[in-house]
Design a protein around this motif. Structure first.
Motif, PDB file in Angstrom:
ATOM      1  N   UNK A 183     -19.381 -21.148  -9.993  1.00  0.00           N
ATOM      2  CA  UNK A 183     -18.181 -21.173 -10.389  1.00  0.00           C
ATOM      3  C   UNK A 183     -17.196 -20.842  -9.043  1.00  0.00           C
ATOM      4  N   UNK A 184     -17.714 -20.013  -8.229  1.00  0.00           N
ATOM      5  CA  UNK A 184     -17.105 -19.444  -7.236  1.00  0.00           C
ATOM      6  C   UNK A 184     -16.910 -20.532  -6.118  1.00  0.00           C
ATOM      7  N   UNK A 185     -18.084 -21.362  -5.956  1.00  0.00           N
ATOM      8  CA  UNK A 185     -17.837 -22.412  -5.048  1.00  0.00           C
ATOM      9  C   UNK A 185     -17.018 -23.624  -5.797  1.00  0.00           C
ATOM     10  N   UNK A 195     -19.505 -11.715  -2.978  1.00  0.00           N
ATOM     11  CA  UNK A 195     -18.945 -13.016  -3.660  1.00  0.00           C
ATOM     12  C   UNK A 195     -17.470 -12.354  -3.932  1.00  0.00           C
ATOM     13  N   UNK A 196     -17.462 -11.046  -4.525  1.00  0.00           N
ATOM     14  CA  UNK A 196     -15.926 -10.732  -4.958  1.00  0.00           C
ATOM     15  C   UNK A 196     -15.057 -10.613  -3.873  1.00  0.00           C
ATOM     16  N   UNK A 235     -11.382 -12.785  -4.248  1.00  0.00           N
ATOM     17  CA  UNK A 235     -10.268 -12.528  -4.014  1.00  0.00           C
ATOM     18  C   UNK A 235      -9.340 -13.031  -3.171  1.00  0.00           C
ATOM     19  N   UNK A 236     -10.031 -13.431  -1.819  1.00  0.00           N
ATOM     20  CA  UNK A 236      -9.364 -14.002  -0.744  1.00  0.00           C
ATOM     21  C   UNK A 236      -8.855 -15.233  -0.995  1.00  0.00           C
ATOM     22  N   UNK A 249     -13.636  -4.757  -1.755  1.00  0.00           N
ATOM     23  CA  UNK A 249     -15.009  -5.262  -1.976  1.00  0.00           C
ATOM     24  C   UNK A 249     -15.690  -5.368  -0.627  1.00  0.00           C
ATOM     25  N   UNK A 250     -14.997  -5.591   0.442  1.00  0.00           N
ATOM     26  CA  UNK A 250     -15.870  -5.977   1.763  1.00  0.00           C
ATOM     27  C   UNK A 250     -16.342  -4.218   2.088  1.00  0.00           C
TER      28      UNK A 250
END
Length: 603
Positions: A241-243, A273-274, A278-279, A304-305
């Motif tokens: 889903x993120x990709x 991944x967060x 977000x970015x 998150x980073x």
């Protein structure tokens, strides 16, 4: 793990003896001999492959008491749950009584790495693969840690060693693929990643690695196809889903990105991944004009980073302290007291505060056949090694001509390694923006070198740094905080100006805003400064742009665009708290005279 397999001392005799035992029908004795040999000589690929060929007898399982078996199972459960604190408490006592349990050692190594103790983790991984050479996990873990440390060649060697013992293990092929990506061997990377997907199409990590590679190569149609295939095997998988969200972002489908981002199970995702989610969400919000929400999303990315697993010894304050120490000591600099370094080939150093346009200029210059560029490789660290920030003037003055010559020779060796080529009459360009804080050491070793200083509106620079999901190191970690970024910008520019004044550096300045409005007119003086001439192919830089490793890789593969100039105007409210340290640079670099709406974007 070594860079490449070698024949260990006595290896031939051991191999001959083991082969004889096998021929005599004694494979268990041969396996014991080979395991003992590999414990001392983990680099011996021939011995490892011979051991692997023996099948089940190649593996060694020590006799365990019921209590030890229970404790081992507890560690295995903790590893599956990523209970790093639990592993740190339970694994080490068990290994003291049963040191050959490779799975327990691998779990401990991963727990140490997750706790930021990477050097200890490396030692434990090394022990794990020596104690249990038939288990691929430790090789894979070591390869991953070596990649984090920037040792891609060694990472590939570790992963290839795992291939000797588990050629049909998908995770092994993923590890090799990732290392090949780091080495820009993209065809080999894709071969291994697709092999992994064929072996086990139900493993999310395989598809995630393949998708990331295709996105970085700007192969968006292939990325779509890979995602579609993966989604058929792993419906609802968060990493897919993120990709898919990244793919939508690359296509510029901002509203779809916003919708997809709001559906992501953020709480169940890793910190890395967060940050990625977000970015891309933030960029989409910016594109639709919701700047307040975009800034909040960028802030969430940076938060998150700050929680990244494996952060290790990363310190933003340490980098800022170093710059401030160099600034305080820079007033004592004077090149007249230096022993002259020998003349010779002089590099051109491309510097500037990050996000000032150095990558764009680099990509344009790469289209010229008379250039050879090294990108983002810290070769200058060798020039400045041992030069104390607080005593820079004294240490540079005390450096002998012979020592300076040794450092320049080492630099050129590193340059050749980084580029994989000899100069052959070309001009060497070293692009690492924050090399500007080492300008004194550079000038000491290369007194006739040239500097190309990239400038951009200070507010755009500071904001853009805050908006990037940078890789981990001390300097980049500063950009997680807007105020710290502005402070670092101010101190860095003060240091650079002091270096220019004290050392009379040979510098040409180039403004990002000029570059995106008049490419040829802006680049031509830079070329003349470097004794080169304009070529029409440089106007089509985006057509031949190779894979760029910096945060700018999405931008430089596109045609020239102007929407990033003046972006900060959309965030004036958020920028208000950092204007004081930036005002003098806005004035000094000629941005104060611009109309208030100059370069302002409408979205």
């Amino acid at each position: 793990m070594p860079k490449a397999p070698v024949t260990a001392p006595g290896s031939v005799a051991v191999l001959n003896h083991a082969t004889a035992l096998i021929g005599q029908g004694q494979p268990a004795q041969a396996a014991a001999l080979l395991r003992k040999h590999l414990y001392r000589n983990a680099r011996d690929g021939k011995a490892r492959r011979l051991l692997a060929s023996l099948g089940p007898v190649a593996k060694s399982e020590p006799p365990l008491s019921p209590d030890q078996t229970a404790r081992r199972r507890r560690v295995q459960r903790q590893f599956q749950a990523q209970d790093w604190a639990g592993i740190l408490k339970s694994a080490e006592p068990l290994l003291k009584t049963q040191p050959v349990l490779g799975d327990v050692a691998n779990a401990l190594g991963n727990a140490l790495e997750a706790s930021g103790r990477s050097n200890e983790a490396m030692r434990v991984f090394d022990h794990a693969l020596r104690a249990d050479p038939m288990r691929p996990d430790a090789y894979i873990s070591m390869s991953s840690l070596l990649r984090i440390k920037g040792q891609a060649t060694e990472a590939r060697a570790a992963a290839r060693a795992a291939l000797d013992v588990a050629p049909q293990n998908a995770a092994v092929h993923v590890a090799i693929g990732l290392a090949e990506m780091d080495l820009d061997n993209l065809e080999a990377a894709e071969t291994h990643l697709r092999k992994a997907a064929a072996i086990n199409p139900n493993e999310p990590a395989t598809w995630d690695a393949l998708c990331k590679m295709l996105e970085r190569l700007n192969r968006l149609d292939d990325l779509d196809a890979a995602l579609t295939e993966a989604e058929g095997h792993l419906s609802g998988e968060p990493s897919l889903a993120l990709n898919r969200l990244v793919w939508l972002s690359r296509l510029g489908k901002s509203q779809d990105v916003i919708t997809a981002a709001n559906l992501l199970p953020i709480a169940k995702m890793s910190a890395r991944s967060q940050a990625t989610a977000h970015v891309h969400h933030a960029r989409a919000l910016h594109e639709v004009g919701d700047y307040g929400a975009a800034f909040d999303a960028y802030s969430a990315m940076n938060a998150a980073a700050a929680r990244f697993e494996g952060r290790g010894d990363i310190s933003a304050s340490r980098y800022l302290d170093r710059v401030e120490a160099k600034l305080a000591a820079a007033t004592a600099l004077t090149q007249q007291s230096w022993t002259a370094a020998k003349d010779g080939q002089q590099p051109v150093f491309m510097v500037g505060f990050p996000r000032s346009g150095t990558t764009l200029l680099e990509t344009i210059l790469m289209a010229h056949p008379k250039t050879l560029l090294a990108e983002e490789v810290p070769m200058v660290h060798g020039l400045a090694n041992g030069i104390r920030p607080t005593h820079e003037a004294d240490d540079l003055a005390a450096l002998s001509a012979d020592e300076a010559s040794k450092r320049t020779k080492a630099y050129w060796a590193d340059f050749k390694t980084a580029t994989g080529a000899s100069l052959d009459g070309r001009i060497a360009f070293d692009k690492l923006p924050l090399n500007l804080v080492e300008a004194a050491s550079i000038h000491r070793m290369f007194p006739h070198s040239k500097f190309i200083m990239s400038l951009r509106h200070p507010c755009d620079v500071v904001l853009s740094c805050f908006m990037q999901n940078f890789a981990l190191n001390d300097a980049m970690d500063t950009f997680r905080d807007l105020e710290a970024t502005a402070r670092l910008y101010d101190k860095t520019m003060c240091l650079w100006q002091t270096y220019r004044d004290k050392l009379d550096l040979n510098v040409i300045e180039i403004r990002y805003e000029d570059l995106v409005h008049d490419l040829k007119g802006t680049v031509t003086p830079v070329l003349e400064f470097c004794e080169l001439s304009w070529l029409d192919q440089m106007d089509r830089f985006h057509e031949s742009a190779r894979v760029v490793r910096t945060a700018s890789y999405r931008q430089v593969s596109q045609k020239l665009y102007r929407s990033a100039a003046g972006r900060w105007r959309n965030y004036e409210r958020q920028m208000a708290s950092v204007m004081d340290p930036l005002e003098r640079w806005i004035d000094q670099y000629g941005y104060a005279a611009e109309p208030r709406d100059a370069g302002q974007v409408s979205q």
